[in-house]
Design a protein around this motif. Structure first.
Motif, PDB file in Angstrom:
ATOM      1  N   ALA A 144       0.831  -1.201   0.000  1.00 23.75           N
ATOM      2  CA  ALA A 144       0.000   0.000   0.000  1.00 23.75           C
ATOM      3  C   ALA A 144       0.869   1.256   0.000  1.00 23.75           C
ATOM      4  O   ALA A 144       0.578   2.222  -0.725  1.00 23.75           O
ATOM      5  CB  ALA A 144      -0.924  -0.004   1.212  1.00 23.75           C
ATOM      6  N   LEU A 145       1.926   1.244   0.782  1.00 21.51           N
ATOM      7  CA  LEU A 145       2.817   2.409   0.813  1.00 21.51           C
ATOM      8  C   LEU A 145       3.526   2.614  -0.530  1.00 21.51           C
ATOM      9  O   LEU A 145       3.690   3.745  -0.990  1.00 21.51           O
ATOM     10  CB  LEU A 145       3.845   2.254   1.937  1.00 21.51           C
ATOM     11  CG  LEU A 145       3.302   2.389   3.359  1.00 21.51           C
ATOM     12  CD1 LEU A 145       4.392   2.089   4.377  1.00 21.51           C
ATOM     13  CD2 LEU A 145       2.724   3.766   3.595  1.00 21.51           C
ATOM     14  N   GLN A 146       3.923   1.522  -1.155  1.00 22.85           N
ATOM     15  CA  GLN A 146       4.585   1.632  -2.460  1.00 22.85           C
ATOM     16  C   GLN A 146       3.636   2.173  -3.517  1.00 22.85           C
ATOM     17  O   GLN A 146       4.007   3.014  -4.335  1.00 22.85           O
ATOM     18  CB  GLN A 146       5.135   0.268  -2.890  1.00 22.85           C
ATOM     19  CG  GLN A 146       6.368  -0.155  -2.135  1.00 22.85           C
ATOM     20  CD  GLN A 146       6.823  -1.560  -2.495  1.00 22.85           C
ATOM     21  OE1 GLN A 146       6.120  -2.289  -3.187  1.00 22.85           O
ATOM     22  NE2 GLN A 146       7.990  -1.947  -2.008  1.00 22.85           N
ATOM     23  N   GLU A 147       2.396   1.684  -3.493  1.00 23.05           N
ATOM     24  CA  GLU A 147       1.413   2.163  -4.475  1.00 23.05           C
ATOM     25  C   GLU A 147       1.147   3.648  -4.288  1.00 23.05           C
ATOM     26  O   GLU A 147       1.056   4.398  -5.257  1.00 23.05           O
ATOM     27  CB  GLU A 147       0.116   1.361  -4.347  1.00 23.05           C
ATOM     28  CG  GLU A 147       0.224  -0.060  -4.864  1.00 23.05           C
ATOM     29  CD  GLU A 147      -1.024  -0.872  -4.581  1.00 23.05           C
ATOM     30  OE1 GLU A 147      -2.016  -0.312  -4.066  1.00 23.05           O
ATOM     31  OE2 GLU A 147      -1.005  -2.083  -4.865  1.00 23.05           O
ATOM     32  N   ARG A 148       1.024   4.078  -3.057  1.00 23.58           N
ATOM     33  CA  ARG A 148       0.760   5.492  -2.795  1.00 23.58           C
ATOM     34  C   ARG A 148       1.922   6.364  -3.256  1.00 23.58           C
ATOM     35  O   ARG A 148       1.717   7.439  -3.817  1.00 23.58           O
ATOM     36  CB  ARG A 148       0.490   5.721  -1.309  1.00 23.58           C
ATOM     37  CG  ARG A 148      -0.863   5.265  -0.883  1.00 23.58           C
ATOM     38  CD  ARG A 148      -1.097   5.600   0.560  1.00 23.58           C
ATOM     39  NE  ARG A 148      -2.373   5.068   1.014  1.00 23.58           N
ATOM     40  CZ  ARG A 148      -2.752   5.033   2.261  1.00 23.58           C
ATOM     41  NH1 ARG A 148      -1.944   5.511   3.198  1.00 23.58           N
ATOM     42  NH2 ARG A 148      -3.918   4.538   2.598  1.00 23.58           N
ATOM     43  N   SER A 149       3.127   5.897  -2.982  1.00 26.72           N
ATOM     44  CA  SER A 149       4.276   6.718  -3.378  1.00 26.72           C
ATOM     45  C   SER A 149       4.405   6.767  -4.896  1.00 26.72           C
ATOM     46  O   SER A 149       4.817   7.777  -5.462  1.00 26.72           O
ATOM     47  CB  SER A 149       5.560   6.184  -2.742  1.00 26.72           C
ATOM     48  OG  SER A 149       5.860   4.905  -3.240  1.00 26.72           O
ATOM     49  N   LYS A 150       4.053   5.685  -5.574  1.00 25.32           N
ATOM     50  CA  LYS A 150       4.125   5.674  -7.036  1.00 25.32           C
ATOM     51  C   LYS A 150       3.061   6.580  -7.648  1.00 25.32           C
ATOM     52  O   LYS A 150       3.300   7.236  -8.651  1.00 25.32           O
ATOM     53  CB  LYS A 150       3.939   4.250  -7.562  1.00 25.32           C
ATOM     54  CG  LYS A 150       5.149   3.363  -7.330  1.00 25.32           C
ATOM     55  CD  LYS A 150       4.899   1.966  -7.833  1.00 25.32           C
ATOM     56  CE  LYS A 150       6.074   1.041  -7.536  1.00 25.32           C
ATOM     57  NZ  LYS A 150       5.816  -0.329  -7.944  1.00 25.32           N
ATOM     58  N   GLY A 163       1.703   9.207  -6.297  1.00 24.52           N
ATOM     59  CA  GLY A 163       1.935  10.621  -5.978  1.00 24.52           C
ATOM     60  C   GLY A 163       0.676  11.332  -5.546  1.00 24.52           C
ATOM     61  O   GLY A 163       0.520  12.527  -5.813  1.00 24.52           O
ATOM     62  N   GLN A 164      -0.230  10.640  -4.884  1.00 26.93           N
ATOM     63  CA  GLN A 164      -1.514  11.234  -4.506  1.00 26.93           C
ATOM     64  C   GLN A 164      -1.476  11.925  -3.151  1.00 26.93           C
ATOM     65  O   GLN A 164      -2.449  12.537  -2.749  1.00 26.93           O
ATOM     66  CB  GLN A 164      -2.609  10.151  -4.454  1.00 26.93           C
ATOM     67  CG  GLN A 164      -2.947   9.577  -5.796  1.00 26.93           C
ATOM     68  CD  GLN A 164      -4.009   8.508  -5.670  1.00 26.93           C
ATOM     69  OE1 GLN A 164      -4.308   8.047  -4.600  1.00 26.93           O
ATOM     70  NE2 GLN A 164      -4.584   8.119  -6.793  1.00 26.93           N
ATOM     71  N   ARG A 165      -0.409  11.865  -2.442  1.00 27.05           N
ATOM     72  CA  ARG A 165      -0.426  12.398  -1.088  1.00 27.05           C
ATOM     73  C   ARG A 165       0.438  13.654  -0.981  1.00 27.05           C
ATOM     74  O   ARG A 165       1.411  13.816  -1.716  1.00 27.05           O
ATOM     75  CB  ARG A 165       0.031  11.332  -0.106  1.00 27.05           C
ATOM     76  CG  ARG A 165       1.360  10.728  -0.473  1.00 27.05           C
ATOM     77  CD  ARG A 165       1.617   9.499   0.380  1.00 27.05           C
ATOM     78  NE  ARG A 165       2.809   8.855  -0.125  1.00 27.05           N
ATOM     79  CZ  ARG A 165       3.760   8.364   0.611  1.00 27.05           C
ATOM     80  NH1 ARG A 165       3.655   8.425   1.905  1.00 27.05           N
ATOM     81  NH2 ARG A 165       4.806   7.807   0.083  1.00 27.05           N
ATOM     82  N   GLY A 213       3.098  16.537   4.265  1.00 30.63           N
ATOM     83  CA  GLY A 213       2.714  16.556   5.679  1.00 30.63           C
ATOM     84  C   GLY A 213       1.689  15.496   6.023  1.00 30.63           C
ATOM     85  O   GLY A 213       1.805  14.789   7.011  1.00 30.63           O
ATOM     86  N   GLU A 214       0.669  15.389   5.204  1.00 30.77           N
ATOM     87  CA  GLU A 214      -0.408  14.429   5.454  1.00 30.77           C
ATOM     88  C   GLU A 214       0.097  13.000   5.314  1.00 30.77           C
ATOM     89  O   GLU A 214      -0.223  12.142   6.127  1.00 30.77           O
ATOM     90  CB  GLU A 214      -1.556  14.685   4.478  1.00 30.77           C
ATOM     91  CG  GLU A 214      -2.784  13.865   4.764  1.00 30.77           C
ATOM     92  CD  GLU A 214      -3.900  14.177   3.787  1.00 30.77           C
ATOM     93  OE1 GLU A 214      -4.560  13.232   3.354  1.00 30.77           O
ATOM     94  OE2 GLU A 214      -4.094  15.375   3.476  1.00 30.77           O
ATOM     95  N   SER A 215       0.903  12.739   4.312  1.00 33.53           N
ATOM     96  CA  SER A 215       1.366  11.370   4.083  1.00 33.53           C
ATOM     97  C   SER A 215       2.302  10.916   5.193  1.00 33.53           C
ATOM     98  O   SER A 215       2.243   9.769   5.633  1.00 33.53           O
ATOM     99  CB  SER A 215       2.065  11.266   2.742  1.00 33.53           C
ATOM    100  OG  SER A 215       3.253  12.024   2.745  1.00 33.53           O
ATOM    101  N   GLU A 216       3.178  11.789   5.663  1.00 37.14           N
ATOM    102  CA  GLU A 216       4.091  11.412   6.747  1.00 37.14           C
ATOM    103  C   GLU A 216       3.312  11.069   8.008  1.00 37.14           C
ATOM    104  O   GLU A 216       3.630  10.109   8.695  1.00 37.14           O
ATOM    105  CB  GLU A 216       5.086  12.541   7.020  1.00 37.14           C
ATOM    106  CG  GLU A 216       6.073  12.774   5.895  1.00 37.14           C
ATOM    107  CD  GLU A 216       6.941  11.555   5.630  1.00 37.14           C
ATOM    108  OE1 GLU A 216       7.364  10.884   6.602  1.00 37.14           O
ATOM    109  OE2 GLU A 216       7.194  11.257   4.452  1.00 37.14           O
ATOM    110  N   LEU A 217       2.288  11.856   8.301  1.00 42.37           N
ATOM    111  CA  LEU A 217       1.462  11.601   9.477  1.00 42.37           C
ATOM    112  C   LEU A 217       0.736  10.264   9.340  1.00 42.37           C
ATOM    113  O   LEU A 217       0.680   9.474  10.292  1.00 42.37           O
ATOM    114  CB  LEU A 217       0.464  12.738   9.681  1.00 42.37           C
ATOM    115  CG  LEU A 217      -0.443  12.625  10.900  1.00 42.37           C
ATOM    116  CD1 LEU A 217       0.386  12.579  12.177  1.00 42.37           C
ATOM    117  CD2 LEU A 217      -1.422  13.786  10.930  1.00 42.37           C
TER     118      LEU A 217
END
Length: 115
Positions: free
Chosen positions: A28-34, A36-38, A41-45
């Motif tokens: 899930a983290l890899q998909e989100r980083s690929k 680029g939807q976050r 600040g919000e993604s780190e939290l």
């Protein structure tokens, strides 16, 4: 199959669930980083919160594993206590029988010895 008395099906299930959860989280983290939807600040939290939840879950699983091990040890101790109780009972019965025979022999010897 693993020929271990301490390893139970719940241990295996717990371990597999932990592995699946970790793999799912990383995907899930890899998909989100690929994607680029976050935002930064919000993604780190979200990542920190998710990591804390995962750590909490891991601790719960570890506590559960430890409790299962303690229960298994208690069962084993209970079994040992029962076996020792059985052995003591046999020894006590043997001693009672021996004492009874000694008393009988003593009275028979006293009866045959002239006074």
């Amino acid at each position: 199959m693993m020929k271990s008395d301490l390893l139970s099906i719940s241990h295996v299930k717990s371990h597999l669930q932990k592995c699946r959860s970790t793999i799912h989280m990383h995907k899930a983290l890899q998909e989100r980083s690929k994607e680029g939807q976050r935002t930064n600040g919000e993604s780190e939290l979200q990542v920190k919160i998710h990591m804390q939840i995962e750590e909490s879950r891991q601790l719960q699983l570890e506590v559960r594993r430890n409790i299962c091990q303690q229960l298994e040890m208690q069962r084993n101790l209970h079994t040992l206590i029962q076996q020792q109780n059985q052995q003591l009972k046999v020894m006590l019965d043997y001693q009672k029988e021996r004492t009874k025979l000694e008393k009988t022999l003593y009275t028979e010897i006293e009866a045959t010895v002239p006074k």
